[in-house]
Design an enzyme around this catalytic site. Sequence first.
Site, PDB file in Angstrom:
ATOM      1  N   HIS A 103      18.178 -23.109 -26.480  1.00 58.57           N
ATOM      2  CA  HIS A 103      18.604 -24.136 -27.424  1.00 58.57           C
ATOM      3  C   HIS A 103      17.603 -25.286 -27.536  1.00 58.57           C
ATOM      4  O   HIS A 103      17.731 -26.136 -28.410  1.00 58.57           O
ATOM      5  CB  HIS A 103      20.010 -24.661 -27.077  1.00 58.57           C
ATOM      6  CG  HIS A 103      20.081 -25.593 -25.911  1.00 58.57           C
ATOM      7  ND1 HIS A 103      20.406 -25.174 -24.636  1.00 58.57           N
ATOM      8  CD2 HIS A 103      19.893 -26.928 -25.820  1.00 58.57           C
ATOM      9  CE1 HIS A 103      20.423 -26.214 -23.821  1.00 58.57           C
ATOM     10  NE2 HIS A 103      20.112 -27.291 -24.511  1.00 58.57           N
ATOM     11  N   ASP A 133      20.704 -18.232 -23.005  1.00 53.26           N
ATOM     12  CA  ASP A 133      20.141 -19.578 -23.207  1.00 53.26           C
ATOM     13  C   ASP A 133      18.879 -19.782 -22.376  1.00 53.26           C
ATOM     14  O   ASP A 133      18.691 -20.834 -21.776  1.00 53.26           O
ATOM     15  CB  ASP A 133      21.165 -20.665 -22.887  1.00 53.26           C
ATOM     16  CG  ASP A 133      20.772 -22.020 -23.483  1.00 53.26           C
ATOM     17  OD1 ASP A 133      20.003 -22.025 -24.454  1.00 53.26           O
ATOM     18  OD2 ASP A 133      21.216 -23.056 -22.955  1.00 53.26           O
ATOM     19  N   SER A 209      18.120 -30.449 -20.333  1.00 55.68           N
ATOM     20  CA  SER A 209      18.177 -29.017 -20.602  1.00 55.68           C
ATOM     21  C   SER A 209      16.822 -28.363 -20.367  1.00 55.68           C
ATOM     22  O   SER A 209      15.806 -28.821 -20.890  1.00 55.68           O
ATOM     23  CB  SER A 209      18.616 -28.769 -22.045  1.00 55.68           C
ATOM     24  OG  SER A 209      19.925 -29.220 -22.255  1.00 55.68           O
TER      25      SER A 209
END
Length: 461
Positions: A103, A133, A209
């Site tokens: 992402h 992911d 992230s």
Amino acid sequence: MVRWICVLVLSLTLAVPAGAEMRVPESRVEISMGFVPVVKEAAPAVVNIYARRVVNTRSSPFRGDPFFDEFFRDFSGARPRVENSLGSGVILSADGIVVSNYHVVGMATDIRVVLNDRREFEARVLLSDEESDLAILKLEGAEGMPALELRDSDTVEVGELVLAIGNPFGVGQTVTSGIVSGLARSGAATGNARGYFIQTDAPINPGNSGGALVDIEGRLVGINTRILSRSGGSNGIGFAIPAALVAQFVAQAEAGNTAFERPWAGISGQPVTADMAEGMGLNVPGGIIISQLHPASPFAAAGFQAGDVITAVDGQAVNAAPEMIYRMSVAGIGGETRVTRVRDGAAEDVVLRLGAAPEVPPRDVTETGARSVIPGMTVGNINPAVIAELDLPLMAEGVVVLEPGRAGLRAGLRQGDILRGINGAAVEVPGMVEPMLEASGRWLSLDVQRGTQRSTLRFRL
């Protein structure tokens, strides 16, 4: 007594380099250093990632309207718009192999990576997977890069001290500390990521992230991916993708794969509840009871049957399908895994040979022509590979819509719809679709199965 308790706590929080012996700090200087040694070891390998992609968007005066938006979405002109994303990544090799989240870099057209020492590199995606992911990048022209060692994440235990390193909110590299607060978290993370996660209470915020979750020896135990929050900030629950799965991604990227290949199970089932356990001869509830097996499933080839209970894979307990798929993914395609089966109250270990979902029968992909009633629609045979890709019912057969095209979307078709019939006649192979559409008169009738629901779409031509 209080003095000795304080010394014990401080000894636990003192970071030590890999291979060093844990000991009680002997001076005020050592106590004050805290996590300094491990941060100095790990931080240079954690990078900031700036990604950009161009997307075409359509502006409409009816945008957001629950009724008119569906009808007028194709009438407004497409306008290019630049989307920027900010995240983190971890260098895993001296030649510039970097892992981050899908992402953060998925579908990006321009990726810029900034190191801790402010050096900048352009990067390209070698392999990415939206479901896990994860994405593997390669820094252009990189050599002699600082890199983190991967730890076997199966050795991680609840209560271990960990550090989260990343770039929250774009303020610059930041380090937070906490413990591993949970393992085998499946279905707890948000977004597209599915599977098995390490839970931590080390503060993780937007921008973290793709950053590193490291132990007190500076080894990578996971890649930070999500937070569980109602406000958008860290509430003490963060999730990391285990290093064992990251290692499999790196291996496939180095082998030349551009998409992640996970072994196919070919079964469906449900978790064993407390009410079910007693009748199955289980002392405690746990495991997955098999309800269906595809004939081509490796479980069927190994002698499994509906009603069998899977309690462990490679000695690790599994209680949900995502945990089992994670264990199989770590073993990798072409590998073997040891599955613990309980049948009639007796437990037995069975070795499975893992492979990708087979392409049998061939897809026989067919696209309708420009003069067709539904031009630009792509259809193909259903096989195990298609079932896995489109998340179709396990025992699905027939012809499926692979891409509906613009006309198909307006007609109400979606990717994954199974074409059961056209104008009352059964659709048996992809090659039948276009001639059957051309034979339509003033009305077109499509018998469609979506998931487990069947419906009929009728149109006046």
